[in-house]
Design a protein around this motif. Structure first.
Motif, PDB file in Angstrom:
ATOM      1  N   PHE A  72       0.794  -1.238   0.000  1.00 25.59           N
ATOM      2  CA  PHE A  72       0.000   0.000   0.000  1.00 25.59           C
ATOM      3  C   PHE A  72       0.820   1.278   0.000  1.00 25.59           C
ATOM      4  CE2 PHE A  72      -2.697  -3.256   1.994  1.00 25.59           C
ATOM      5  CZ  PHE A  72      -3.773  -3.212   1.133  1.00 25.59           C
ATOM      6  N   ASN A  73       2.079   1.222   0.422  1.00 25.03           N
ATOM      7  CA  ASN A  73       2.927   2.414   0.527  1.00 25.03           C
ATOM      8  C   ASN A  73       2.223   3.549   1.288  1.00 25.03           C
ATOM      9  OD1 ASN A  73       5.295   3.872   0.140  1.00 25.03           O
ATOM     10  ND2 ASN A  73       4.544   4.777  -1.759  1.00 25.03           N
ATOM     11  N   PRO A  74       1.812   3.289   2.535  1.00 24.21           N
ATOM     12  CA  PRO A  74       1.070   4.301   3.290  1.00 24.21           C
ATOM     13  C   PRO A  74       1.962   5.441   3.772  1.00 24.21           C
ATOM     14  CG  PRO A  74       1.573   2.450   4.711  1.00 24.21           C
ATOM     15  CD  PRO A  74       2.036   2.073   3.318  1.00 24.21           C
ATOM     16  N   ASP A  75       1.318   6.548   4.117  1.00 26.58           N
ATOM     17  CA  ASP A  75       2.040   7.654   4.742  1.00 26.58           C
ATOM     18  C   ASP A  75       2.418   7.293   6.177  1.00 26.58           C
ATOM     19  OD1 ASP A  75       1.914   9.524   2.561  1.00 26.58           O
ATOM     20  OD2 ASP A  75      -0.233   9.707   2.997  1.00 26.58           O
ATOM     21  N   LYS A  76       1.596   6.461   6.824  1.00 29.35           N
ATOM     22  CA  LYS A  76       1.827   6.068   8.216  1.00 29.35           C
ATOM     23  C   LYS A  76       1.138   4.744   8.479  1.00 29.35           C
ATOM     24  CE  LYS A  76       3.054   6.815  12.551  1.00 29.35           C
ATOM     25  NZ  LYS A  76       3.428   5.482  12.952  1.00 29.35           N
ATOM     26  N   ARG A  98      -2.566  10.475   3.981  1.00 29.78           N
ATOM     27  CA  ARG A  98      -3.009  11.860   4.175  1.00 29.78           C
ATOM     28  C   ARG A  98      -4.300  12.130   3.388  1.00 29.78           C
ATOM     29  NH1 ARG A  98       2.557  12.141   4.028  1.00 29.78           N
ATOM     30  NH2 ARG A  98       3.453  12.947   5.959  1.00 29.78           N
ATOM     31  N   SER A  99      -4.548  11.322   2.359  1.00 32.42           N
ATOM     32  CA  SER A  99      -5.732  11.498   1.519  1.00 32.42           C
ATOM     33  C   SER A  99      -6.948  10.708   2.009  1.00 32.42           C
ATOM     34  CB  SER A  99      -5.414  11.078   0.081  1.00 32.42           C
ATOM     35  OG  SER A  99      -5.037   9.704   0.043  1.00 32.42           O
ATOM     36  N   ASP A 100      -6.806   9.878   3.095  1.00 33.28           N
ATOM     37  CA  ASP A 100      -7.988   9.105   3.513  1.00 33.28           C
ATOM     38  C   ASP A 100      -9.002  10.007   4.213  1.00 33.28           C
ATOM     39  OD1 ASP A 100      -7.773   8.878   6.474  1.00 33.28           O
ATOM     40  OD2 ASP A 100      -6.170   7.404   6.159  1.00 33.28           O
ATOM     41  N   ILE A 101     -10.252   9.568   4.235  1.00 36.56           N
ATOM     42  CA  ILE A 101     -11.351  10.432   4.685  1.00 36.56           C
ATOM     43  C   ILE A 101     -11.298  10.776   6.168  1.00 36.56           C
ATOM     44  CG2 ILE A 101     -12.887   9.663   2.846  1.00 36.56           C
ATOM     45  CD1 ILE A 101     -14.371   7.999   4.985  1.00 36.56           C
ATOM     46  N   ALA A 102     -10.496  10.060   6.944  1.00 32.71           N
ATOM     47  CA  ALA A 102     -10.425  10.337   8.382  1.00 32.71           C
ATOM     48  C   ALA A 102      -9.155  11.091   8.781  1.00 32.71           C
ATOM     49  CB  ALA A 102     -10.501   9.033   9.171  1.00 32.71           C
ATOM     50  N   TRP A 103      -8.197  11.200   7.883  1.00 38.06           N
ATOM     51  CA  TRP A 103      -6.898  11.797   8.222  1.00 38.06           C
ATOM     52  C   TRP A 103      -7.063  13.192   8.777  1.00 38.06           C
ATOM     53  CZ3 TRP A 103      -2.039   9.738   8.177  1.00 38.06           C
ATOM     54  CH2 TRP A 103      -0.978  10.635   8.346  1.00 38.06           C
ATOM     55  N   PRO A 104      -6.421  13.559   9.843  1.00 37.82           N
ATOM     56  CA  PRO A 104      -5.454  12.816  10.659  1.00 37.82           C
ATOM     57  C   PRO A 104      -6.102  12.158  11.890  1.00 37.82           C
ATOM     58  CG  PRO A 104      -5.350  15.099  11.298  1.00 37.82           C
ATOM     59  CD  PRO A 104      -6.421  14.974  10.210  1.00 37.82           C
ATOM     60  N   LYS A 105      -7.413  12.136  11.918  1.00 38.35           N
ATOM     61  CA  LYS A 105      -8.124  11.592  13.081  1.00 38.35           C
ATOM     62  C   LYS A 105      -8.081  10.062  13.089  1.00 38.35           C
ATOM     63  CE  LYS A 105     -11.222  15.520  13.099  1.00 38.35           C
ATOM     64  NZ  LYS A 105     -12.485  16.020  12.635  1.00 38.35           N
ATOM     65  N   PRO A 106      -8.413   9.454  14.236  1.00 37.18           N
ATOM     66  CA  PRO A 106      -8.534   7.992  14.278  1.00 37.18           C
ATOM     67  C   PRO A 106      -9.677   7.524  13.376  1.00 37.18           C
ATOM     68  CG  PRO A 106      -8.448   8.917  16.493  1.00 37.18           C
ATOM     69  CD  PRO A 106      -8.610  10.070  15.546  1.00 37.18           C
ATOM     70  N   VAL A 107      -9.593   6.291  12.911  1.00 35.20           N
ATOM     71  CA  VAL A 107     -10.618   5.765  12.005  1.00 35.20           C
ATOM     72  C   VAL A 107     -11.849   5.261  12.740  1.00 35.20           C
ATOM     73  CG1 VAL A 107      -8.943   5.180  10.231  1.00 35.20           C
ATOM     74  CG2 VAL A 107      -9.571   3.469  11.929  1.00 35.20           C
ATOM     75  N   TRP A 108     -11.741   4.980  14.035  1.00 32.31           N
ATOM     76  CA  TRP A 108     -12.831   4.373  14.792  1.00 32.31           C
ATOM     77  C   TRP A 108     -14.070   5.252  14.827  1.00 32.31           C
ATOM     78  CZ3 TRP A 108      -7.816   3.303  16.095  1.00 32.31           C
ATOM     79  CH2 TRP A 108      -7.503   1.956  16.264  1.00 32.31           C
ATOM     80  N   GLY A 109     -15.147   4.758  14.241  1.00 31.14           N
ATOM     81  CA  GLY A 109     -16.456   5.388  14.359  1.00 31.14           C
ATOM     82  C   GLY A 109     -16.613   6.734  13.699  1.00 31.14           C
ATOM     83  N   LEU A 110     -15.647   7.171  12.935  1.00 33.56           N
ATOM     84  CA  LEU A 110     -15.728   8.502  12.326  1.00 33.56           C
ATOM     85  C   LEU A 110     -16.691   8.513  11.142  1.00 33.56           C
ATOM     86  CD1 LEU A 110     -14.536  11.290  12.829  1.00 33.56           C
ATOM     87  CD2 LEU A 110     -12.748  10.753  11.178  1.00 33.56           C
ATOM     88  N   HIS A 111     -16.641   7.464  10.336  1.00 32.42           N
ATOM     89  CA  HIS A 111     -17.510   7.335   9.162  1.00 32.42           C
ATOM     90  C   HIS A 111     -18.098   5.927   9.142  1.00 32.42           C
ATOM     91  CE1 HIS A 111     -16.088  11.106   7.426  1.00 32.42           C
ATOM     92  NE2 HIS A 111     -14.874  10.741   7.791  1.00 32.42           N
TER      93      HIS A 111
END
Length: 131
Positions: A72-76, A98-111
């Protein structure tokens, strides 16, 4: 006897059994999000594993991390063992961009989760060389 926590059964797709851990894919196609679960009954903390099992867990975590970096070559890479909602020991490995819909927040429960299609799962298994 080992059994996967009901929450993980409901939210994840089983991909493989490694020497110590079951490899799961969180069924949310918005993020490359994988989970390692040691196949040991009643384990809630890393320190509940034997020293040999702890080393194996770290080796499998490193193996998964390197695989995620190469595919995937992720940013983090976010790696965490929280267990507040699901006490069974499980280690999240999330490739973040950096382009994901939750960045820079945690992914849990955001969307709300966007489940994978069967074709996406097959393509992911092939990319990870799991099929």
């Amino acid at each position: 006897m080992f059994s996967l926590a009901p929450e993980l059964q409901k939210d994840c797709i089983e991909l493989a059994d490694w020497p110590l851990c079951k490899l799961l894919l969180m069924n949310d196609s918005q993020y490359p999000w994988f989970i390692l679960v040691p196949r040991k009954e009643g384990v809630t903390e890393i320190i509940d594993l034997s020293e040999q099992e702890q080393l194996m867990l770290m080796q499998e975590s490193a193996q998964l991390s390197k695989l995620l970096q190469s595919v995937f070559n992720p940013d983090k890479l976010n790696i965490a063992a929280l267990g507040n909602m699901v006490p069974q020991l499980h280690i999240h490995h999330i490739a973040r961009f950096r382009s994901d819909i939750a960045w820079p927040k945690p992914v849990w429960g955001l969307h709300p989760a966007v489940p994978y299609t069967e074709q996406q799962i097959a393509e992911l298994k092939q990319a990870l060389q799991l099929s």
